[in-house]
Enzyme design. Structure first.
Site, PDB file in Angstrom:
ATOM      1  N   SER A  53       0.859  -1.184   0.000  1.00  0.00           N
ATOM      2  CA  SER A  53       0.000   0.000   0.000  1.00  0.00           C
ATOM      3  C   SER A  53       0.895   1.233   0.000  1.00  0.00           C
ATOM      4  CB  SER A  53      -0.904   0.007   1.236  1.00  0.00           C
ATOM      5  OG  SER A  53      -1.657   1.201   1.322  1.00  0.00           O
ATOM      6  N   TYR A  98      -2.286  -1.139  10.351  1.00  0.00           N
ATOM      7  CA  TYR A  98      -2.325  -1.415   8.913  1.00  0.00           C
ATOM      8  C   TYR A  98      -1.039  -0.941   8.242  1.00  0.00           C
ATOM      9  CZ  TYR A  98      -3.979  -1.238   4.059  1.00  0.00           C
ATOM     10  OH  TYR A  98      -4.120  -1.406   2.701  1.00  0.00           O
TER      11      TYR A  98
END
Length: 263
Positions: free
Chosen positions: A141, A155
């Site tokens: 990401s 995350y």
């Protein structure tokens, strides 16, 4: 012939979102598919793609459990014979302030986003090494390695780790004919993005998605199929000299120095 014709791809977390998009694109490019997910929904996608003439096998497994993954990979190889491409897509995101986040929620990210990737790769890689040929696509990401958002510490931690794993595996197994590359998406219109929006504003989650889009230079969220096309490129011979790379697909969201009201 498609760019993936004759290749067999194992895609994790394929029942929805980016994983589903990758599966649909890979099918269009001629790949034989092994779709791995913990959800029963994976059978529906496999049946749909199979009904359209694509070779597609669904296997259920919990990526957190290495024995479960090994059994699923063994079942898949009984059907398809080999795995040429691995797409480590399965992942989760729960919002939570660092000091308030429980150990359970912290470990939820680590167990799926890091250990899960480790487990599936460890189950698939040995046979790729024997054949001296394999392509591994990791789903990282922009969050974690490039940018950060409040409430996404766990995350971010897990996705930054995937960048390190990608580079390490690329170096360690280059001489074995294995290429390993990472995709770093920005915001993509998926059930995960919609879940983040609901957690941020339960009363009006759509407004959160609208604000996300406004902060992106291209003024929209990505479509999962667009990420799928990037994954297909990295899994194909078109990217034969790429390994250990981070491939950002974010509509330019990491470009501005700060969010602006525009001019």
């Amino acid at each position: 012939m498609g760019k993936l014709t004759g290749k067999t791809a194992l895609i994790t977390g394929a029942s929805q979102g980016i994983g589903e998009g990758i599966a649909r694109v890979f099918a269009r490019h001629g790949a034989n598919l092994i779709l791995l997910d913990i959800s029963d929904e994976i059978e529906k996608l496999a049946d749909e793609l199979g009904g359209r003439g694509h070779r597609c096998t669904a296997v259920k497994a919990d990526v957190r459990d290495f024995a479960s993954v090994q059994a699923a990979v063994a079942r898949a190889k009984e059907t398809e014979g080999r795995i040429d491409i691995l797409v480590n897509n399965a992942g989760v995101c729960r919002l939570g302030n660092f000091l308030d986040m429980s150990e359970e929620d912290r470990d939820f990210h680590i167990d799926i986003n890091i250990k899960g990737v480790w487990n599936v790769t460890k189950a698939v890689l040995p046979e790729m090494i024997k054949r001296k040929d394999g392509r591994i696509v990791m789903m990282s990401s922009v969050t974690g390695d490039m940018v950060a958002d409040p409430g996404e510490t766990a995350y971010a931690l897990s996705k930054a780790a995937i960048v390190g794993l990608t580079k390490s595996l690329a170096v360690e197994y280059a001489q074995s004919g294995i290429r390993v590359n990472a995709i770093c998406p920005g915001y993509v219109r998926t059930p995960m993005a919609e879940s983040i929006a609901r957690q941020s504003n339960p009363d009006d989650p759509e407004s959160v998605l609208t604000e996300m889009a406004k902060a992106i230079p291209l003024r929209r969220l990505a479509d999962p199929l667009e990420v799928g096309e990037l994954a297909a490129f990295l899994a194909s011979d078109e990217s034969s000299y790429l390994t250990g790379t981070q491939n950002v697909i974010d509509g330019g969201s990491t470009l501005p120095e700060s969010v602006s009201v525009g001019v």
